[in-house]
Enzyme design. Structure first.
Site, PDB file in Angstrom:
ATOM      1  N   GLU A 295      -8.520  -3.046 -25.987  1.00 12.41           N
ATOM      2  CA  GLU A 295      -8.916  -2.095 -24.945  1.00 12.41           C
ATOM      3  C   GLU A 295      -8.216  -0.754 -25.125  1.00 12.41           C
ATOM      4  OE1 GLU A 295      -9.678  -4.621 -21.038  1.00 12.41           O
ATOM      5  OE2 GLU A 295      -7.876  -3.409 -20.975  1.00 12.41           O
ATOM      6  N   GLY A 297      -7.418   3.147 -25.136  1.00 12.18           N
ATOM      7  CA  GLY A 297      -7.880   4.365 -24.468  1.00 12.18           C
ATOM      8  C   GLY A 297      -7.370   5.562 -25.244  1.00 12.18           C
ATOM      9  N   TYR A 339       5.888  12.298 -16.716  1.00  8.90           N
ATOM     10  CA  TYR A 339       6.562  11.358 -17.629  1.00  8.90           C
ATOM     11  C   TYR A 339       7.559  12.030 -18.567  1.00  8.90           C
ATOM     12  CZ  TYR A 339       1.936   9.192 -16.744  1.00  8.90           C
ATOM     13  OH  TYR A 339       0.791   8.729 -16.182  1.00  8.90           O
ATOM     14  N   CYS A 366       2.783  26.845  -7.833  1.00  7.47           N
ATOM     15  CA  CYS A 366       3.973  27.261  -7.106  1.00  7.47           C
ATOM     16  C   CYS A 366       4.929  26.098  -7.006  1.00  7.47           C
ATOM     17  CB  CYS A 366       3.579  27.755  -5.723  1.00  7.47           C
ATOM     18  SG  CYS A 366       2.641  29.257  -5.847  1.00  7.47           S
ATOM     19  N   GLU A 367       5.524  25.787  -8.133  1.00  9.59           N
ATOM     20  CA  GLU A 367       6.411  24.632  -8.180  1.00  9.59           C
ATOM     21  C   GLU A 367       7.188  24.712  -9.483  1.00  9.59           C
ATOM     22  OE1 GLU A 367       4.711  21.045  -6.893  1.00  9.59           O
ATOM     23  OE2 GLU A 367       5.974  19.809  -8.160  1.00  9.59           O
ATOM     24  N   TYR A 396      -5.779  11.233 -20.909  1.00  7.21           N
ATOM     25  CA  TYR A 396      -4.997  11.353 -19.672  1.00  7.21           C
ATOM     26  C   TYR A 396      -4.673  12.811 -19.322  1.00  7.21           C
ATOM     27  CZ  TYR A 396      -4.548   6.374 -20.655  1.00  7.21           C
ATOM     28  OH  TYR A 396      -4.832   5.064 -20.946  1.00  7.21           O
TER      29      TYR A 396
HETATM   30  N1  LLP Z   1      -6.111  -1.629 -20.519  1.00  5.29           N
HETATM   31  C1  LLP Z   1      -5.420  -1.593 -19.374  1.00  5.29           C
HETATM   32  C2  LLP Z   1      -5.533  -2.713 -18.446  1.00  5.29           C
HETATM   33  C3  LLP Z   1      -4.618  -0.484 -19.073  1.00  5.29           C
HETATM   34  O1  LLP Z   1      -3.930  -0.473 -17.939  1.00  5.29           O
HETATM   35  C4  LLP Z   1      -4.541   0.593 -19.981  1.00  5.29           C
HETATM   36  C5  LLP Z   1      -3.740   1.766 -19.690  1.00  5.29           C
HETATM   37  C6  LLP Z   1      -5.287   0.522 -21.168  1.00  5.29           C
HETATM   38  C7  LLP Z   1      -6.054  -0.622 -21.409  1.00  5.29           C
HETATM   39  C8  LLP Z   1      -5.294   1.617 -22.195  1.00  5.29           C
HETATM   40  O2  LLP Z   1      -4.048   1.882 -22.712  1.00  5.29           O
HETATM   41  P1  LLP Z   1      -3.914   2.991 -23.879  1.00  5.29           P
HETATM   42  O3  LLP Z   1      -4.612   2.456 -25.092  1.00  5.29           O
HETATM   43  O4  LLP Z   1      -4.569   4.216 -23.381  1.00  5.29           O
HETATM   44  O5  LLP Z   1      -2.463   3.131 -24.065  1.00  5.29           O
HETATM   45  N2  LLP Z   1      -1.341   8.024 -17.689  1.00  5.29           N
HETATM   46  C9  LLP Z   1      -0.472   7.492 -18.737  1.00  5.29           C
HETATM   47  C10 LLP Z   1      -1.046   6.278 -19.401  1.00  5.29           C
HETATM   48  C11 LLP Z   1      -1.333   5.163 -18.425  1.00  5.29           C
HETATM   49  C12 LLP Z   1      -1.947   3.981 -19.089  1.00  5.29           C
HETATM   50  C13 LLP Z   1      -2.397   3.010 -18.069  1.00  5.29           C
HETATM   51  N3  LLP Z   1      -3.091   1.885 -18.599  1.00  5.29           N
HETATM   52  C14 LLP Z   1      -0.207   8.601 -19.739  1.00  5.29           C
HETATM   53  O6  LLP Z   1      -0.666   9.719 -19.526  1.00  5.29           O
HETATM   54  O7  LLP Z   1       0.499   8.395 -20.709  1.00  5.29           O
END
Ligand code: LLP
Length: 438
Positions: A295, A297, A339, A366-367, A396
């Site tokens: 999965e 992203g 982060y 403004c921060e 993201y």
């Molecule tokens: N599957 C599930 C259940 C997840 O919670 C996530 C990411 C993914 C797949 C995909 O993970 P990836 O391949 O993208 O690492 N906002 C944060 C990242 C949060 C990821 C949350 N879950 C950032 O900007 O780094």
């Protein structure tokens, strides 16, 4: 100048002056579309999808699936691309689900995540023919059962399991993940308990198990440890409850390069290693290896994106700090604020100049926490009207953008084969007031 530009789709114009992305001059794109501007390299997205599909099929056979975790970047065009590339998707809200639906994405090939799906969410997803619910908690299990019963259907579900792996220390921790808000821990017995409850629901078909241990992971060891724990659980559940796991989704999390010091991931090699390990482990446990799903992203879209900004002012406080203010900020990139995430930046219209001034690139909210990146190097001559390019912003960023300070969100311009088109138009100030009823 010999710089590490992180990804093969980033280059410099022949005269050495301009940053190019997907073979296109970013200064031309900034002139044509304005800034702040998200650029997305469609060809790179497609190449990443294909690399994943090839890698998983080579490692696990034809039954393996790749479900794009669309939270990384969710807009209509993205789901069209995923459909065309033969990817599945995961959605985490009815907003993502509806966007995919509107893009004509076949929702039978989608997983619905979230640790709190409302009854309305569940009904909406079933109404639109969602393939699988990834059941996160006991209340949800019964809510999905009720809705499926009301509709007289059998709904496929996966159960979200917490294997207790810490991706950053690579340790299998026995209690560390028990406090996760997601899923059912193996260690506490919650996973086994929910499986037994799920198996007897008359309108649910439990197809398998899901887990996801972390993000921005470069070491395949994390996935091996996860697979080790999960396959043992799968074997135990077969022996103890006769449960056959048809599908095992091991989540996403593969890392991408934000900095030159980040490693280049050998995806194909990594998958081959995970595949070999899983086959061997399954054989040792005397079980058939289920169909495996990944999965990803970030690693599908991150380096397919970059952001362009225009500099508004440069403020030098001698012996303290130099600020370069750009026309976006934490509203289009909240990742440093949230982060402390690292980035690589350039003056996109002066790649030939030495980047020798240490400065902090800040946004216009403004921060004081509105920082894109502290302590980066940009040319000392940088001034109002110059362009700053931030690399690796495809994941993201747009999906986490906000209207804080009533700022409008940038457009997404797609680049493909030397052409560009707008996939998401720039928000206007009229969009901002469109919801007000009084
Ligand atoms: N599957 C599930 C259940 C997840 O919670 C996530 C990411 C993914 C797949 C995909 O993970 P990836 O391949 O993208 O690492 N906002 C944060 C990242 C949060 C990821 C949350 N879950 C950032 O900007 O780094």
């Amino acid at each position: 100048m010999n710089r590490d530009l992180l990804c093969e789709n980033v280059s410099v114009s022949k005269d050495g002056q301009h940053l190019c992305f997907a073979g296109m001059d970013t200064t031309d794109l900034a002139r044509q579309y304005g800034t702040p501007l998200y650029l997305m390299d469609e060809d790179r997205i497609r190449a990443c999808c294909r690399a994943y599909l090839t890698a998983v099929h080579d490692a696990f056979g034809d039954s393996a699936r790749v479900m794009y975790a669309s939270k990384a970047s969710s807009f209509k065009r993205m789901y069209e691309i995923m459909r065309e590339e033969g990817m599945g998707v995961d959605v985490v809200s009815v907003g993502e689900l509806y966007t995919a639906f509107k893009a004509g994405f076949p929702l039978s090939n989608a997983y619905f995540h979230s640790n709190n799906k409302t009854d309305e969410d569940i009904a909406f997803a079933m109404e639109h023919g969602i393939g699988y619910f990834v059941v996160d908690n006991e209340e949800e299990l019964y809510a999905v059962e009720r809705e499926a019963a009301a509709r007289g259907i059998t709904q496929s579900v996966l159960l979200r399991i917490t294997p207790g792996i810490d991706p950053h220390t690579f340790e299998a921790v026995s209690t560390g993940k028990v406090d996760s808000k997601f899923g059912f821990a193996i260690d506490t017995g919650a996973a086994e308990d929910i499986l037994q409850k799920a198996m007897v629901q008359p309108h649910l078909s439990v197809k398998g198990l899901h887990c996801h241990v972390g993000s921005q992971v470069f070491d395949s060891e994390v996935f091996l440890l996860t697979a080790d724990v999960m396959l043992q659980f799968i074997a135990d559940m077969k022996v103890r409850h006769g449960f056959v796991t048809e599908l095992f989704d091991i989540g996403g999390g593969f890392g991408v390069r934000y900095l030159p010091s980040d490693p280049v991931l050998d995806l194909h090699g990594c998958m081959a290693e995970i595949g070999a390990f899983m086959k061997q482990k399954a054989a040792a446990l005397g079980i058939d290896l289920p169909a495996v799903a990944f999965e990803p992203g970030r690693s599908i879209v991150a380096d397919a994106g970059m952001t362009l900004y225009t500099v508004g002012n440069v403020k030098c406080i001698p012996e303290f700090i130099n600020y370069v203010s750009i026309d976006g900020g934490m509203t289009d990139n909240v990742r440093y604020a949230l982060y402390g995430a690292p980035y690589t930046l350039f003056q996109a219209n002066a790649m030939n100049k030495p980047h020798d001034m240490t400065c902090t690139v800040v946004g216009r909210c403004c921060e004081s926490g509105d920082i894109i990146q502290p302590d980066v190097k940009l040319p000392a001559t940088i001034e109002r009207g110059d362009l700053v390019g931030v690399l690796t912003t495809g994941a993201y960023h747009y999906s986490m953008a906000s209207n804080y300070n009533r700022l409008t969100r940038p457009p997404i311009v797609m680049l493909s084969g030397g052409d560009s088109y707008v996939a998401v138009r720039r928000e206007t100030i009229d969009d901002l007031i469109a919801l007000y009823q009084k």
